[in-house]
Scaffold this motif. Sequence first.
Motif, PDB file in Angstrom:
ATOM      1  N   GLN A  87      30.269  18.017 -55.568  1.00 51.76           N
ATOM      2  CA  GLN A  87      29.328  17.277 -56.405  1.00 51.76           C
ATOM      3  C   GLN A  87      29.503  15.779 -56.209  1.00 51.76           C
TER       4      GLN A  87
ATOM      5  N   ASN B 214      19.147  15.632 -52.032  1.00 54.85           N
ATOM      6  CA  ASN B 214      19.244  16.419 -53.265  1.00 54.85           C
ATOM      7  C   ASN B 214      18.913  17.873 -52.916  1.00 54.85           C
TER       8      ASN B 214
ATOM      9  N   MET C 126      20.082  20.647 -53.923  1.00 53.24           N
ATOM     10  CA  MET C 126      20.062  21.594 -55.027  1.00 53.24           C
ATOM     11  C   MET C 126      18.818  21.428 -55.898  1.00 53.24           C
TER      12      MET C 126
ATOM     13  N   HIS D 157      18.024  19.154 -58.145  1.00 51.61           N
ATOM     14  CA  HIS D 157      18.345  18.862 -59.539  1.00 51.61           C
ATOM     15  C   HIS D 157      17.204  18.082 -60.174  1.00 51.61           C
ATOM     16  N   SER D 158      16.957  18.332 -61.449  1.00 50.73           N
ATOM     17  CA  SER D 158      15.910  17.618 -62.177  1.00 50.73           C
ATOM     18  C   SER D 158      16.394  16.207 -62.506  1.00 50.73           C
TER      19      SER D 158
ATOM     20  N   THR E 120      19.141  16.293 -65.176  1.00 52.40           N
ATOM     21  CA  THR E 120      20.418  16.749 -64.627  1.00 52.40           C
ATOM     22  C   THR E 120      21.049  15.659 -63.766  1.00 52.40           C
ATOM     23  N   LEU E 121      20.215  14.963 -62.991  1.00 52.77           N
ATOM     24  CA  LEU E 121      20.739  13.878 -62.157  1.00 52.77           C
ATOM     25  C   LEU E 121      21.298  12.740 -63.017  1.00 52.77           C
TER      26      LEU E 121
ATOM     27  N   LEU F  51      24.694  13.951 -64.173  1.00 53.27           N
ATOM     28  CA  LEU F  51      25.647  13.969 -63.068  1.00 53.27           C
ATOM     29  C   LEU F  51      26.061  12.551 -62.680  1.00 53.27           C
TER      30      LEU F  51
END
Length: 170
Positions: A116, A141, A143, A145-146, A149-150, A153
């Motif tokens: 990650q 990106n 995966m 990710h929305s 979520t980003l 993270l």
Amino acid sequence: MGRSRRKYKQSREKVRVGLPKKNPRVFKPSFSVPPKLLQSLVDEPKWDDKGTVNHNYNSFGVVSDPNSITLPSPTPQIDDLNDSGSDLEEDDLKSALGKRRRDGRRAAPQPLTAMQRLHIGRLVDKYGDDHQSMFMDIKLNPMQHSVGTLQKLCMRYHMYQKKNPLILTK
């Protein structure tokens, strides 16, 4: 001429093997009740005919609408139960579940894994704090990710980047 296997299987006796029947009228709990819960069960609440249903359910320790746990509720008793959990839970358990502890703090977010850190580090190097552009980049990106979520993270990435400056992104 041979016989059909289906008719052969239907004509055979079926052997039924099972455990002896248990008495359904006898209740034996398969778990032990925690002592703190036993202390709370000593004072048996009574149903108040003049009180509201929500108030009576709260006195029994039950939520009247299980779907209201995730939604904001007009009654303060249920809101307190949602945010802080019950008083019977220990602080360690509350922090593990992400609930508010007795001292008002929540558990700290977990650090990112090595993979990650690698992926989020590349996105942060390229886009900085532009989460919408990170969301649109399908190569960095992978995966998908929305945006939300980003954001989480990246917050975790920056928080632990400051604590441990030896983490290399490349």
